[in-house]
Write a protein that holds these residues in place. Sequence first.
Motif, PDB file in Angstrom:
ATOM      1  N   GLY A 127       0.373  -1.346   0.218  1.00 46.21           N
ATOM      2  CA  GLY A 127       0.684   0.434   0.039  1.00 46.21           C
ATOM      3  C   GLY A 127       0.706   1.052  -0.017  1.00 46.21           C
ATOM      4  O   GLY A 127       2.071   1.334  -0.187  1.00 46.21           O
ATOM      5  N   ASP A 128      -0.052   2.343   0.382  1.00 46.98           N
ATOM      6  CA  ASP A 128       0.960   3.931   0.262  1.00 46.98           C
ATOM      7  C   ASP A 128       0.704   4.001   1.585  1.00 46.98           C
ATOM      8  O   ASP A 128       0.657   3.897   2.798  1.00 46.98           O
ATOM      9  CB  ASP A 128      -0.298   4.447  -0.430  1.00 46.98           C
ATOM     10  CG  ASP A 128      -0.474   4.686  -1.885  1.00 46.98           C
ATOM     11  OD1 ASP A 128       0.650   3.208  -2.471  1.00 46.98           O
ATOM     12  OD2 ASP A 128      -1.752   4.915  -2.569  1.00 46.98           O
ATOM     13  N   PRO A 129       2.153   4.713   1.816  1.00 47.63           N
ATOM     14  CA  PRO A 129       2.260   5.784   2.960  1.00 47.63           C
ATOM     15  C   PRO A 129       0.899   6.713   3.819  1.00 47.63           C
ATOM     16  O   PRO A 129       0.552   7.170   2.560  1.00 47.63           O
ATOM     17  CB  PRO A 129       3.565   6.210   3.044  1.00 47.63           C
ATOM     18  CG  PRO A 129       3.340   7.154   1.534  1.00 47.63           C
ATOM     19  CD  PRO A 129       3.045   5.548   1.724  1.00 47.63           C
ATOM     20  N   GLU A 130       0.906   6.654   4.719  1.00 48.08           N
ATOM     21  CA  GLU A 130       0.239   7.623   5.237  1.00 48.08           C
ATOM     22  C   GLU A 130       0.073   9.178   5.249  1.00 48.08           C
ATOM     23  O   GLU A 130       0.961   9.634   4.609  1.00 48.08           O
ATOM     24  CB  GLU A 130      -0.193   7.587   6.983  1.00 48.08           C
ATOM     25  CG  GLU A 130      -0.882   6.173   7.364  1.00 48.08           C
ATOM     26  CD  GLU A 130      -1.887   5.940   6.907  1.00 48.08           C
ATOM     27  OE1 GLU A 130      -3.032   7.033   6.659  1.00 48.08           O
ATOM     28  OE2 GLU A 130      -2.117   4.870   6.555  1.00 48.08           O
ATOM     29  N   PRO A 131      -1.249   9.937   4.599  1.00 49.83           N
ATOM     30  CA  PRO A 131      -1.039  11.300   4.336  1.00 49.83           C
ATOM     31  C   PRO A 131      -0.525  12.620   4.579  1.00 49.83           C
ATOM     32  O   PRO A 131      -0.501  11.670   6.580  1.00 49.83           O
ATOM     33  CB  PRO A 131      -2.322  11.518   4.197  1.00 49.83           C
ATOM     34  CG  PRO A 131      -3.313  10.692   3.847  1.00 49.83           C
ATOM     35  CD  PRO A 131      -3.125   9.409   4.594  1.00 49.83           C
ATOM     36  N   CYS A 132       0.551  12.742   4.762  1.00 46.88           N
ATOM     37  CA  CYS A 132       1.687  13.448   6.134  1.00 46.88           C
ATOM     38  C   CYS A 132       1.585  15.873   5.252  1.00 46.88           C
ATOM     39  O   CYS A 132       1.894  15.291   4.476  1.00 46.88           O
ATOM     40  CB  CYS A 132       2.846  12.984   5.290  1.00 46.88           C
ATOM     41  SG  CYS A 132       3.710  11.624   6.178  1.00 46.88           S
ATOM     42  N   PRO A 133      -0.186  16.472   5.267  1.00 44.90           N
ATOM     43  CA  PRO A 133       0.158  16.710   5.375  1.00 44.90           C
ATOM     44  C   PRO A 133       1.005  18.190   4.975  1.00 44.90           C
ATOM     45  O   PRO A 133       1.914  17.725   6.193  1.00 44.90           O
ATOM     46  CB  PRO A 133      -1.073  16.915   6.119  1.00 44.90           C
ATOM     47  CG  PRO A 133      -1.978  16.453   6.709  1.00 44.90           C
ATOM     48  CD  PRO A 133      -0.746  15.373   6.780  1.00 44.90           C
ATOM     49  N   GLY A 134       1.507  19.039   4.284  1.00 47.41           N
ATOM     50  CA  GLY A 134       2.793  20.034   4.425  1.00 47.41           C
ATOM     51  C   GLY A 134       3.545  19.480   4.078  1.00 47.41           C
ATOM     52  O   GLY A 134       4.839  19.463   4.520  1.00 47.41           O
ATOM     53  N   PRO A 161      12.813  20.881  10.994  1.00 48.46           N
ATOM     54  CA  PRO A 161      12.674  20.303  10.036  1.00 48.46           C
ATOM     55  C   PRO A 161      12.318  19.300   9.801  1.00 48.46           C
ATOM     56  O   PRO A 161      12.671  17.881  11.007  1.00 48.46           O
ATOM     57  CB  PRO A 161      14.114  20.478   8.549  1.00 48.46           C
ATOM     58  CG  PRO A 161      14.108  21.349   9.473  1.00 48.46           C
ATOM     59  CD  PRO A 161      14.089  21.544  10.987  1.00 48.46           C
ATOM     60  N   ARG A 162      11.068  17.958   8.616  1.00 47.96           N
ATOM     61  CA  ARG A 162      10.738  17.471   8.773  1.00 47.96           C
ATOM     62  C   ARG A 162      11.746  15.581   7.879  1.00 47.96           C
ATOM     63  O   ARG A 162      11.710  16.253   6.803  1.00 47.96           O
ATOM     64  CB  ARG A 162       9.352  16.344   9.534  1.00 47.96           C
ATOM     65  CG  ARG A 162       8.984  17.254  10.131  1.00 47.96           C
ATOM     66  CD  ARG A 162       7.468  16.557  10.165  1.00 47.96           C
ATOM     67  NE  ARG A 162       6.397  18.050  11.128  1.00 47.96           N
ATOM     68  CZ  ARG A 162       5.354  17.672  11.151  1.00 47.96           C
ATOM     69  NH1 ARG A 162       4.663  16.595  11.307  1.00 47.96           N
ATOM     70  NH2 ARG A 162       4.177  18.226  11.939  1.00 47.96           N
ATOM     71  N   THR A 163      11.683  15.026   8.198  1.00 47.06           N
ATOM     72  CA  THR A 163      12.136  13.965   6.857  1.00 47.06           C
ATOM     73  C   THR A 163      10.930  13.557   6.114  1.00 47.06           C
ATOM     74  O   THR A 163       9.818  13.843   6.230  1.00 47.06           O
ATOM     75  CB  THR A 163      13.182  12.508   7.719  1.00 47.06           C
ATOM     76  OG1 THR A 163      11.678  12.364   8.225  1.00 47.06           O
ATOM     77  CG2 THR A 163      13.973  13.059   8.048  1.00 47.06           C
ATOM     78  N   ALA A 164      10.947  12.969   4.705  1.00 43.17           N
ATOM     79  CA  ALA A 164       9.888  12.999   3.994  1.00 43.17           C
ATOM     80  C   ALA A 164       8.903  11.742   4.363  1.00 43.17           C
ATOM     81  O   ALA A 164       9.588  10.389   4.913  1.00 43.17           O
ATOM     82  CB  ALA A 164      10.196  12.812   3.050  1.00 43.17           C
ATOM     83  N   CYS A 165       7.835  11.916   4.068  1.00 47.48           N
ATOM     84  CA  CYS A 165       7.637  10.502   3.715  1.00 47.48           C
ATOM     85  C   CYS A 165       6.819  10.027   2.437  1.00 47.48           C
ATOM     86  O   CYS A 165       6.777  10.499   1.240  1.00 47.48           O
ATOM     87  CB  CYS A 165       5.490  11.036   3.859  1.00 47.48           C
ATOM     88  SG  CYS A 165       4.743  11.470   6.034  1.00 47.48           S
ATOM     89  N   LEU A 166       7.439   8.922   2.475  1.00 50.14           N
ATOM     90  CA  LEU A 166       7.552   8.661   0.970  1.00 50.14           C
ATOM     91  C   LEU A 166       6.957   7.140   0.574  1.00 50.14           C
ATOM     92  O   LEU A 166       7.363   6.248   1.058  1.00 50.14           O
ATOM     93  CB  LEU A 166       8.994   8.664   0.686  1.00 50.14           C
ATOM     94  CG  LEU A 166       9.826   7.269   0.977  1.00 50.14           C
ATOM     95  CD1 LEU A 166      11.281   7.555  -0.137  1.00 50.14           C
ATOM     96  CD2 LEU A 166      10.688   8.125   2.611  1.00 50.14           C
ATOM     97  N   ALA A 167       6.929   6.397  -0.509  1.00 49.87           N
ATOM     98  CA  ALA A 167       7.358   4.878  -0.783  1.00 49.87           C
ATOM     99  C   ALA A 167       8.711   4.728  -1.756  1.00 49.87           C
ATOM    100  O   ALA A 167       9.142   5.736  -2.330  1.00 49.87           O
ATOM    101  CB  ALA A 167       5.522   4.450  -1.738  1.00 49.87           C
TER     102      ALA A 167
END
Length: 317
Positions: A127-134, A161-167
Amino acid sequence: MRRPALLLVLPLLITVGCAPTDAGPAVGSSDPPQRSAAFDRRAAEVAEAWRPDATWRSGYVPLQGPTVLVGDPRFTPDTEAAFRAGWYREQVPIPPTRVGGEIRFPDGRLTVPLVNAAEAYRQLDQGDPEPCPGRPKRPGLPSPGGPTVEPGPDGWATSAPRTACLALTVTGVTFGAVPVHTSRGEAQVPAWLFTIEELATPVARLAVASTAVTPVPEPAAPPRPLPDGLVAAQDLAEVDGAALTVRLGVGACDTGITPLVWEGPDAVVVGGGVTRSTGVCPDVLKLEPVTVTLTAPLGARPVLDVFTGGPLSIAAR
């Protein structure tokens, strides 16, 4: 990609006693010779009870999971999270081509049915990662609209700063073979190797069809608890010739953690010794890696847990 699966994360709990159990005469944690003798007696019982059927030596019994990393992927926190969750997206067509194959064991070969690359990818992709607004979908990209702001104790403030949400991005697929720990020793097993843009090594998904996989037999452990001061092995972290790295299940306040091993011609039994805390301690299971060195390379001998009597598998990376 498929719809994301619901992930349920639960804490691992274990009852950690601070006094002798009812498993027969107490083995004092401060008396290593008695503890070692108790381990050896139980290990000999475990090895004697281990009687798998003929498929253990003639079939394909994998002792690790179907997703394999060959080499160091150079994980970041994000890519490791995506790998463990099974988040992928394909950037190339995944062919449905079927191929034949065989498993190469140290003692012979076995022809097996295989799944095609498209089916292997369906098994791999969870599946996909959970949505990460912004937050960006790819690492290294700025968040849209500038810095993310969040409410804090004093009102709105600029967040760190945050790291990315990604597949993980699949950019290629090839057919090959990878080393797999099995009941017949380390075998070369057919696999589909997916090239991943964000990783330094491909992700391999074993291609053997489920109809050709023999399940691990049920263990036959002695019908009583472990003596006090002994702990079970949870899995294997690494096998390197005669060196075994085992993860023991210990209590949060246990000290004096010592690996214990019993070696026979047909099986190896592992566990550990600990000194229990006498005070109040949380009931939390910790996985403690320890290394033991055998007198001879492991080969095709199973590594059995002294508590359950079952064979240990290679832990997922």
